[in-house]
Design an enzyme around this catalytic site. Structure first.
Site, PDB file in Angstrom:
ATOM      1  N   CYS A  52      11.635   1.287  65.959  1.00 54.12           N
ATOM      2  CA  CYS A  52      11.032   2.135  66.506  1.00 54.12           C
ATOM      3  C   CYS A  52       9.785   2.711  65.539  1.00 54.12           C
ATOM      4  O   CYS A  52       8.773   3.864  66.394  1.00 54.12           O
ATOM      5  CB  CYS A  52      12.441   2.954  65.240  1.00 54.12           C
ATOM      6  SG  CYS A  52      13.491   2.559  66.017  1.00 54.12           S
ATOM      7  N   ASN A 112      18.722   6.603  71.802  1.00 54.02           N
ATOM      8  CA  ASN A 112      16.910   5.503  70.575  1.00 54.02           C
ATOM      9  C   ASN A 112      17.059   5.039  71.496  1.00 54.02           C
ATOM     10  O   ASN A 112      17.563   3.874  72.131  1.00 54.02           O
ATOM     11  CB  ASN A 112      17.923   5.485  69.374  1.00 54.02           C
ATOM     12  CG  ASN A 112      16.937   5.284  68.611  1.00 54.02           C
ATOM     13  OD1 ASN A 112      16.300   4.500  68.770  1.00 54.02           O
ATOM     14  ND2 ASN A 112      16.902   4.730  67.098  1.00 54.02           N
ATOM     15  N   HIS A 135      10.563  10.725  66.965  1.00 51.86           N
ATOM     16  CA  HIS A 135      11.262   9.391  67.125  1.00 51.86           C
ATOM     17  C   HIS A 135      12.529  10.044  67.535  1.00 51.86           C
ATOM     18  O   HIS A 135      13.275  11.056  67.090  1.00 51.86           O
ATOM     19  CB  HIS A 135      11.633   7.736  66.369  1.00 51.86           C
ATOM     20  CG  HIS A 135      12.247   7.522  66.196  1.00 51.86           C
ATOM     21  ND1 HIS A 135      12.304   6.171  67.730  1.00 51.86           N
ATOM     22  CD2 HIS A 135      13.555   7.084  66.064  1.00 51.86           C
ATOM     23  CE1 HIS A 135      13.390   5.623  67.765  1.00 51.86           C
ATOM     24  NE2 HIS A 135      14.157   5.877  66.492  1.00 51.86           N
TER      25      HIS A 135
HETATM   26  O1  UT7 Z   1      16.136   4.199  65.390  1.00 53.87           O
HETATM   27  C1  UT7 Z   1      15.986   4.101  63.649  1.00 53.87           C
HETATM   28  C2  UT7 Z   1      16.305   4.997  62.382  1.00 53.87           C
HETATM   29  N1  UT7 Z   1      17.975   5.053  62.562  1.00 53.87           N
HETATM   30  C3  UT7 Z   1      18.466   5.580  62.899  1.00 53.87           C
HETATM   31  O2  UT7 Z   1      17.790   7.030  61.930  1.00 53.87           O
HETATM   32  C4  UT7 Z   1      19.533   5.656  62.968  1.00 53.87           C
HETATM   33  C5  UT7 Z   1      20.592   6.709  61.710  1.00 53.87           C
HETATM   34  N2  UT7 Z   1      21.913   6.293  61.142  1.00 53.87           N
HETATM   35  C6  UT7 Z   1      22.776   8.001  62.511  1.00 53.87           C
HETATM   36  O3  UT7 Z   1      22.046   8.095  63.364  1.00 53.87           O
HETATM   37  C7  UT7 Z   1      24.180   8.078  61.618  1.00 53.87           C
HETATM   38  O4  UT7 Z   1      24.691   7.948  59.942  1.00 53.87           O
HETATM   39  C8  UT7 Z   1      24.724   7.231  62.597  1.00 53.87           C
HETATM   40  C9  UT7 Z   1      25.456   8.609  64.514  1.00 53.87           C
HETATM   41  C10 UT7 Z   1      25.344   6.083  62.880  1.00 53.87           C
HETATM   42  C11 UT7 Z   1      26.559   7.623  62.240  1.00 53.87           C
HETATM   43  O5  UT7 Z   1      26.447   9.226  62.071  1.00 53.87           O
HETATM   44  P1  UT7 Z   1      27.295   9.842  60.544  1.00 53.87           P
HETATM   45  O6  UT7 Z   1      27.572  11.177  60.267  1.00 53.87           O
HETATM   46  O7  UT7 Z   1      26.280   8.501  59.578  1.00 53.87           O
HETATM   47  O8  UT7 Z   1      28.379   8.680  59.964  1.00 53.87           O
HETATM   48  P2  UT7 Z   1      28.849   7.453  58.881  1.00 53.87           P
HETATM   49  O9  UT7 Z   1      27.891   6.304  59.228  1.00 53.87           O
HETATM   50  O10 UT7 Z   1      29.055   7.983  57.448  1.00 53.87           O
HETATM   51  O11 UT7 Z   1      29.889   7.265  59.297  1.00 53.87           O
HETATM   52  C12 UT7 Z   1      31.175   8.522  59.459  1.00 53.87           C
HETATM   53  C13 UT7 Z   1      32.859   8.499  59.813  1.00 53.87           C
HETATM   54  C14 UT7 Z   1      33.137   6.962  59.510  1.00 53.87           C
HETATM   55  O12 UT7 Z   1      35.080   6.922  59.180  1.00 53.87           O
HETATM   56  P3  UT7 Z   1      35.417   6.840  58.581  1.00 53.87           P
HETATM   57  O13 UT7 Z   1      34.881   5.730  57.481  1.00 53.87           O
HETATM   58  O14 UT7 Z   1      34.886   8.210  57.755  1.00 53.87           O
HETATM   59  O15 UT7 Z   1      36.551   7.331  58.873  1.00 53.87           O
HETATM   60  C15 UT7 Z   1      33.046   6.006  61.129  1.00 53.87           C
HETATM   61  O16 UT7 Z   1      33.927   4.921  61.277  1.00 53.87           O
HETATM   62  O17 UT7 Z   1      32.857   8.333  62.224  1.00 53.87           O
HETATM   63  C16 UT7 Z   1      33.439   6.845  61.997  1.00 53.87           C
HETATM   64  N3  UT7 Z   1      32.474   6.677  63.077  1.00 53.87           N
HETATM   65  C17 UT7 Z   1      32.664   6.700  64.525  1.00 53.87           C
HETATM   66  N4  UT7 Z   1      33.882   7.522  65.004  1.00 53.87           N
HETATM   67  C18 UT7 Z   1      33.853   7.737  66.303  1.00 53.87           C
HETATM   68  C19 UT7 Z   1      31.182   5.567  63.074  1.00 53.87           C
HETATM   69  N5  UT7 Z   1      31.252   5.655  64.615  1.00 53.87           N
HETATM   70  C20 UT7 Z   1      32.403   5.934  65.410  1.00 53.87           C
HETATM   71  C21 UT7 Z   1      31.941   6.647  66.182  1.00 53.87           C
HETATM   72  N6  UT7 Z   1      32.900   7.628  67.350  1.00 53.87           N
HETATM   73  N7  UT7 Z   1      31.439   6.060  67.535  1.00 53.87           N
END
Ligand code: UT7
Length: 335
Positions: free
Chosen positions: A116, A287, A257
């Site tokens: 990125c 993204n 970004h």
């Molecule tokens: O471009 C390069 C840099 N990239 C980034 O900067 C991306 C950085 N990361 C993010 O944007 C976020 O971490 C995400 C959007 C990928 C995820 O959001 P989060 O708030 O960090 O969620 P998490 O990974 O901690 O997951 C929370 C919950 C989990 O369920 P449990 O374990 O709490 O039951 C995941 O399984 O959300 C669940 N989950 C989803 N639920 C519905 C993960 N993806 C999804 C989804 N739909 N698509």
């Protein structure tokens, strides 16, 4: 002899026609529009067609950037493409293919891989080539067909990424008011496993095992990356502003970004930026990795918001891990 500086002369972008909405993703994986919008700010992303390669999108963005610069394409003496989804993973480079599609002959052309951060990394490369006197007009491109490395059964990644391309012309100038103010670029390979596409490569050449285990798809430690992104982006912007004695309220266009609205909001708030200062396009493109910043610059140019001489602050973070920021005036013609 007068000092030579690098100037950002024009911008162009391309997004593929097909839109993949959150509602469509609801039918593909266990997710909801509500979750995606709340956690990321993304409503839709564009996806390239099967026969549309990264170089095709890059060429279309480049044609616009060249036309808007008013340059004859034959005066371009360097073509650089930032991508982690090249047409071919080994050779030829996407920059070579784009040069050919643009009909630019006898030009130096190569790709860089900084995920990125690629487009902002290229600003530092273009600046160095120009200020050293080696090149005069550099075409820089950030282009990704990210859909080609996304596993559309993995809800933690497939909701995030989109395809697209952005391009800019960076030219030599002796007018200091047009010059890049500063570019910072850095990396820390000890976080390599935060964002990785395990194959194909020398570690995992193509094999049945690669396909069976889906190692050709992007893997991300989302939450860890999120936290580090907020911390690093905020620190990076504070440093580049302090180094150049510029206050955040003096920046008309902060173009971060576009990975996640919550990251953009957290960094904007930490810098006390107003809504008007912060450019947000993540809701419509998702993204797009190296294409995200030039696509966002193109959006404000096309909407008539970007005027000649206005200062842009760019800030990015991605796989590697890599990060970079840049402070530079827009030295081209407004729309
Ligand atoms: O471009 C390069 C840099 N990239 C980034 O900067 C991306 C950085 N990361 C993010 O944007 C976020 O971490 C995400 C959007 C990928 C995820 O959001 P989060 O708030 O960090 O969620 P998490 O990974 O901690 O997951 C929370 C919950 C989990 O369920 P449990 O374990 O709490 O039951 C995941 O399984 O959300 C669940 N989950 C989803 N639920 C519905 C993960 N993806 C999804 C989804 N739909 N698509």
């Amino acid at each position: 002899m007068s000092q030579i500086y690098a100037a950002f002369k024009s911008i162009g972008a391309y997004v593929p026609e097909k839109i993949l909405s959150n509602e469509e993703l609801e039918k593909m994986v266990d997710t909801t529009d509500e979750w995606i919008v709340k956690r990321t700010g993304i409503k839709e992303r564009h996806i390239a067609s099967k026969d549309e390669a990264t170089s095709d999108m890059a060429t279309k963005a480049s044609e616009l950037a060249i036309e808007r610069s008013g340059l004859d394409k034959d005066s371009i003496d360097l073509v650089l493409c930032a991508t982690v989804t090249p047409d071919y993973f080994n050779m030829p480079s996407t920059a070579c293919l784009v040069s050919d599609k643009l009909g630019i002959k006898n030009v130096q052309a190569f790709d860089i891989s900084a995920a990125c951060s690629g487009f902002v990394y290229l600003l530092s490369v273009a600046k160095a080539f120009i200020e050293s006197g080696m090149k005069k007009n550099v075409l820089i491109i950030g282009a990704e067909k990210f859909s080609s490395i996304v596993d559309y059964t993995d809800r933690s990644t497939c909701i995030l990424f989109g395809d697209g391309a952005g391009a800019a012309i960076i030219s030599a100038t002796t007018n200091k008011s047009e010059a890049f103010v500063d570019v910072h670029a850095s990396a820390d390979g000890s976080y390599a496993d935060f964002l990785v596409t395990p194959a194909p490569g020398s570690v995992n050449p193509v094999s049945q095992k690669v396909v069976d285990e889906g190692l050709q798809y992007v893997q991300m430690k989302g939450n860890e990356t999120f936290k580090l992104a907020v911390k690093t982006l905020t620190k990076d912007v504070k440093e580049i502003l302090a180094d150049n004695d510029i206050k955040s309220e003096d920046i008309p266009h902060f173009i971060p970004h576009q990975a996640n609205y919550r990251i953009i909001k957290a960094v904007g708030d930490a810098l006390k930026m107003t809504k008007e200062q912060v450019v947000v396009t993540v809701e419509k493109y998702g993204n797009t990795s190296a294409a995200s910043i030039p696509m966002a610059i193109n959006d404000i140019w096309e909407s008539g918001r970007l005027q000649n001489g206005e200062l842009m602050l760019l800030d990015t973070f991605g796989g590697g891990l890599t990060w970079a920021s840049a402070l530079l005036p827009f030295a081209g013609k407004a729309k």
